[in-house]
Design a protein around this motif. Structure first.
Motif, PDB file in Angstrom:
ATOM      1  N   LEU A   1      -8.100  -2.706  -9.366  1.00  0.00           N
ATOM      2  CA  LEU A   1      -6.675  -2.934  -9.606  1.00  0.00           C
ATOM      3  C   LEU A   1      -5.892  -1.627  -9.625  1.00  0.00           C
ATOM      4  O   LEU A   1      -4.755  -1.572  -9.159  1.00  0.00           O
TER       5      LEU A   1
ATOM      6  N   TYR B   1      -5.239  -0.401  -6.084  1.00  0.00           N
ATOM      7  CA  TYR B   1      -4.354  -1.206  -5.227  1.00  0.00           C
ATOM      8  C   TYR B   1      -2.984  -0.558  -4.996  1.00  0.00           C
ATOM      9  O   TYR B   1      -2.546  -0.449  -3.850  1.00  0.00           O
TER      10      TYR B   1
ATOM     11  N   THR C   1      -1.498   0.624  -1.264  1.00  0.00           N
ATOM     12  CA  THR C   1      -0.234   0.117  -0.727  1.00  0.00           C
ATOM     13  C   THR C   1       0.909   1.094  -1.000  1.00  0.00           C
ATOM     14  O   THR C   1       2.066   0.705  -1.016  1.00  0.00           O
TER      15      THR C   1
ATOM     16  N   GLN D   1       1.100  -3.664   3.001  1.00  0.00           N
ATOM     17  CA  GLN D   1       0.979  -4.936   2.298  1.00  0.00           C
ATOM     18  C   GLN D   1      -0.224  -5.722   2.821  1.00  0.00           C
ATOM     19  O   GLN D   1      -1.031  -6.237   2.039  1.00  0.00           O
TER      20      GLN D   1
ATOM     21  N   ARG E   1      -3.665  -6.679   0.910  1.00  0.00           N
ATOM     22  CA  ARG E   1      -4.170  -8.043   0.753  1.00  0.00           C
ATOM     23  C   ARG E   1      -5.663  -8.113   1.007  1.00  0.00           C
ATOM     24  O   ARG E   1      -6.413  -8.708   0.224  1.00  0.00           O
TER      25      ARG E   1
ATOM     26  N   LEU F   1      -7.608  -6.170  -1.801  1.00  0.00           N
ATOM     27  CA  LEU F   1      -7.717  -6.871  -3.067  1.00  0.00           C
ATOM     28  C   LEU F   1      -8.477  -8.171  -2.914  1.00  0.00           C
ATOM     29  O   LEU F   1      -9.299  -8.537  -3.756  1.00  0.00           O
TER      30      LEU F   1
END
Lengths: 488, 492
Positions: A144, A147, A151, A159, A163, A166
């Protein structure tokens, strides 16, 4: 030295650094300084931990969430090596980031440094985890925290990369890792890391094969196919992120977990007895070869390096899956040696981008004369990843090959050979083009405008390149330090 | 005074409701409602302490001895639910003033707050009483007032949603009444403890079968168990924002409590699960609920509806825990109940903040909110992680217990569904996050500087819930231990 026992310091130091980064939001110099300072402090702290008596357990339970499930840290050679590696390279990468982010005028630098520090804190949590539960928690926070770094550019490309990143990492960890964790908890009644494993007599036959496979697929960060797509997707991140996180901290956290689970949950002997790794071994061999072939086809340097990393991570998984002490030790050493080699290569990719905005290998013709240091460092890093002496990578590869020969896995042995050839084929042309091909017209036209990247970029990459050579000569202490883990 | 706490817990909100109607000024009505909510929270805590120290409290209403008189009976299970309901009420009311001023017209606000207090009375009463008919009465009090509350939503569709809920809810309540009536016919008593002793002797009776069926269907309707959930998404989507916060964290949770009370208390668990196969009814429905509702949630553009569908899925997790017919499964379900009330209440409170500023919960209008309402969006991210079940959050703890209960029973399909549902949750939560952080607003109206962070009066309660999400993720001593004591008392 009472404070040394508070192992949670390894997590608090980077977090504190992160708070200072936030506080100095509008003063870039102080912000960068606090980031470097936190890195240096963390590195010093970890080196101090090396001095503690490893025979003692140094268990530090932070809190017990529920009976038997606690957040706890301990000292153990494998984890210390990983912590030392990640914290040491964090310092170097921070210096590099300063050059890179300013050289490319990136926005939102405070957020970048903040989440970088949080990622390192998570990596430290993984390194020092005393049980699977703690490891899992920090494994997820690492996903997390990285991430927002992946991005960072907030474009639609970032993005969609985010995706995949993650989706694969959280998906595999919840689907497989968590399930494997609960099964282990119910079967063994504990999740503590114990030398020799906790599953002896609790599980056998096909069930152990299934559980091992579940763990290895669940650790998506080890990038076993078919769950490898997140790593190339993560390449949309700024290069320092790719360098530290996607060549060292995140992916090595994955293979570190693989080794840790193999040694302390299953136990090398148990894996060998039950043949628990039989599926994973072939999956890793296939990943190693397929990823190398894909790397050959990539013209974008970062994508090529990403697939190279996928292939190299499988070396380490094979090391664990061979269930032979020397091979597993080779895998553990490969964590370190590959880290130095690969971070050098990524630093070079970033330096080339900063200086020339070139991202594709086919654009590199003739750049070697403009950026001799960068490409020389690249060559050293590449040779180390390939595994030629006198570079660090040769030792770990030696042990892995020895392991596959000792366990009479001749197909694996052959696959190592083939993979090495493929390594040469996709890594070396990059440097050869730069040095020996005539410059392409637009590079020639740019003329004297192209020169080496800023010093803040150049020094780190030379340092890590030098590291690959030094490690070749001074690998013995590392070898001795890790030896007892695999030969209890 | 302390002796009368079980009754006061219910009576104070009941008496305050008409008083609230008489108060002319909206802010005074709000003040009264808030004070009563907090008072009931304090009473619930006192009751929980009493129960922990002295064991079950039995209060005889009017001095009539049960089974003839009505008994209020507070055990661990009741105390647990009382705490959840009254805590939610306090948080909601503390945050509610500005939002209600904006969404409910001034002349109606007295009525609004009195309806709210009646709803609170009903929900607390269900948990406090030990009498089966009394449960029906309180259920109707809470349901009727919640129909009125939902109908007060600004959107005209609130009326049809309330009507839909009215029809479905009334059918559910009627079924429960029929079930209780049949039980009374069979045994001649309405006291739950008394019923519990008489039922094992008559399990062969067809009437008992019918009563069981009516109760199951009735409670499932109230619980919004798939496929009886159709009233819920609309009701949650169009109710006033604060009412959604309150109902999402309490109404279905109290219905789940009823499931426990009836099928673990009134019917002894061995009767429910062995003679009447409750597990076999709940299990497939739970699995379908988790998968389909999560899947439908992914395709919602109205975020309140999305979260409502997510609630239907989460109810599936709780009933899945119950359907395992094991102690661990039931405890997991109880822990889930608390954690989900907290997380979903928080998420709907964040929606209330957003409605307050941009007057919309359409996904497209979330564009750029990451910059404009950073604190609200950060809360949504953190609570969303809880909903997914990321470690360190309360949601992880609840999923962990359900998952380990399923695996312990060797129930692999259930285990796969639990983790699969989490993956689907990632998909719908991330839709919100990507929209808020990666997109810039298209509508001109949303570019105005009027869009800024929600008022502190709403942000603070929101962040209290966020903190609670992490506290319960790190410390299970309240949630797990209390739930475990409660289950051990009713599940021998």
């Amino acid at each position: 030295m009472q404070f040394l026992e508070h192992l949670e310091l390894a997590i608090l130091i980077p977090l504190l650094g992160g708070i200072f980064v936030l506080a100095f939001h509008s003063r870039p110099r102080l912000r960068e300084a606090s980031s470097i300072l936190a890195g240096v402090l963390l590195f010093l702290y970890i080196t101090q931990l090396l001095g503690l008596d490893p025979a003692q357990d140094h268990l530090r339970t932070l809190l017990e969430i529920s009976p038997g499930l606690s957040i706890a840290f301990h000292l153990e050679p494998l984890g210390l090596v990983f912590a030392l590696l990640a914290s040491g390279l964090w310092v170097i990468t921070t210096v590099y980031s300063i050059g890179y982010l300013n050289g490319n005028a990136e926005k939102n630098q405070t957020r970048f440094y903040l989440f970088f520090a949080m990622s390192i804190a998570s990596a430290m949590g993984i390194a020092l985890a005393a049980n699977l539960f703690t490891l899992f928690i920090f494994y997820e926070t690492l996903t997390l925290c990285t991430y927002p770094l992946v991005t960072h550019k907030q474009t639609s490309e970032a993005q969609s990369g985010g995706r995949i990143y993650l989706g694969v990492l959280l998906g595999t960890s919840i689907m497989f890792f968590l399930s494997a964790l609960v099964i282990t908890w119910i079967q063994a009644g504990t999740l503590d890391f114990v030398s020799g494993g906790i599953l002896e007599g609790k599980l056998g036959g096909t069930a152990s094969v299934l559980l091992f496979t579940l763990f290895m697929l669940g650790i998506g960060k080890a990038a076993l196919m078919p769950f490898h797509r997140w790593l190339p997707a993560a390449m949309v991140a700024p290069t320092p992120v790719s360098a530290l996180l996607h060549a060292v901290a995140v992916v090595k956290a994955g293979v570190f977990s693989v080794l840790k689970i193999s040694v302390y949950v299953f136990g090398i002997d148990f894996i060998a007895e039950q043949d628990a790794s039989v599926w994973v071994l072939w999956l890793a061999v296939a990943t190693m070869l397929i990823a190398s072939v894909i790397a050959l086809s990539k013209d974008n340097l970062k994508a090529r390096l990403a697939y190279s990393t996928i292939s190299q991570l499988s070396y380490i998984v094979i090391g664990a899956a061979l269930a032979w002490p020397a091979a597993a030790l080779g895998g553990a050493l490969h964590i370190v040696t590959h880290a130095f080699g690969k971070i050098t290569l990524f630093f070079c990719a970033g330096a080339i981008y900063t200086a020339t905005k070139c991202t594709h290998v086919s654009q590199f013709n003739g750049l070697g004369h403009k950026m001799p240091f960068t490409f020389a460092a690249y060559l050293l890093g590449a040779l180390s990843v390939i595994g030629l002496p006198p570079f660090a990578g040769s030792w770990s590869k030696w042990l892995l090959v020895e392991g596959s020969a000792s366990t009479q896995h001749y197909i694996v042995l052959g696959a190592f050979g083939l993979s090495t050839l493929l390594n040469c084929a996709y890594l070396l042309p990059v440097a050869l083009r730069a040095f020996f091909k005539p410059p392409s017209p637009d590079v020639a036209a740019a003329g004297p405008g192209i020169r080496e990247a800023p010093l803040a970029c150049l020094i780190p990459l030379c340092a890590t390149a030098a590291g690959t050579v030094l490690l070749f000569f001074y690998i013995q202490p590392l070898y001795d330090f890790l030896y007892p883990v695999f030969n209890p | 005074m302390l002796d009368h706490l079980p009754a006061l817990q219910v009576i104070i909100p009941l008496i305050s409701a008409p008083v609230c109607m008489l108060v002319t000024r909206a802010s005074w009505a709000w003040l009264l409602a808030t004070a009563v909510s907090i008072a009931s929270f304090v009473m619930a805590l006192l009751l929980a302490r009493e129960v922990s120290v002295h064991g079950v409290l039995s209060y005889h209403l009017g001095g009539w001895v049960p089974p003839l008189g009505i008994e209020y009976r507070i055990d661990h299970l009741s105390a647990y639910v009382l705490i959840i309901v009254s805590a939610t009420a306090s948080i909601t009311m503390l945050a509610a003033r500005k939002s209600i001023e904006q969404e409910v017209s001034r002349e109606k606000s007295g009525l609004f707050y009195s309806a709210y207090l009646l709803c609170l009375t009903g929900l607390l009463g269900i948990a406090a009483t030990g009498d089966a008919f009394n449960i029906f009465v309180f259920l109707e009090i809470s349901s009727l007032s919640s129909y009125a509350l939902i109908a007060m939503g600004r959107d005209r569709r609130a009326l049809t949603s309330a009507y839909q809920y009215l029809i479905m809810g009334t059918i559910g309540a009627t079924f429960i009444l029929i079930g209780v009536g049949l039980l009374y016919m069979l045994t001649g008593t309405l006291n739950i403890l008394d019923l519990q002793q008489k039922i094992p002797g008559i399990t062969g009776s067809r009437t008992l079968h019918a009563a069981f069926a009516f109760l199951t269907a009735g409670i499932s309707l109230k619980l919004a168990l798939f496929p009886l959930h159709l009233w819920l998404p609309n009701a949650y989507a169009y109710a006033p924002s604060m009412i959604t916060v309150f109902l999402s964290a309490t109404a279905t949770k109290v219905s789940l409590y009823l499931l426990f009370r009836f099928f673990f208390g009134l019917f002894p668990p061995e009767v429910s699960f062995e003679s009447f196969h409750l597990g076999r009814i709940l299990l497939p429905l739970s699995i379908v609920a988790i998968l389909t509702a999560s899947f439908v949630a992914i395709f919602q553009d109205n975020i309140k509806r999305m979260l409502a569908y997510s609630s239907v899925a989460q109810i599936g997790y709780m009933t899945l825990g119950i359907s395992l017919a094991s102690k661990e499964g039931s405890i997991a379900s109880m822990v889930y109940l608390l954690n989900h009330a907290l997380i979903k209440g928080g998420l709907f409170l964040a929606m209330a903040c957003i409605v307050f500023r941009i007057n919309s919960v359409q996904l497209e209008d979330f564009a750029g909110l990451g910059r404009r309402m950073p604190w609200t969006m950060a809360a949504i991210v953190l609570l969303g992680l809880g909903l997914i079940g990321v470690p360190l959050t309360a949601g992880f703890i609840s999923k962990w217990y359900v998952l380990s209960a399923a695996i312990e029973q060797g129930h692999w399909l259930g285990a796969v569904v639990v983790v699969g549902g989490s993956l689907l949750a990632i998909l719908y939560i991330w839709k919100i996050i990507e929209q808020a952080y990666f997109r810039t607003p298209v509508k001109v109206a949303l570019h105005t500087s009027a869009i800024r962070e929600a008022p502190l009066a709403m942000l603070i309660p929101l962040w209290v819930l966020v903190a609670g999400n992490f506290y319960l993720g790190l410390n299970t001593s309240f949630s797990y231990n209390f739930a475990s004591t409660a289950i051990h008392a009713i599940f021998p």
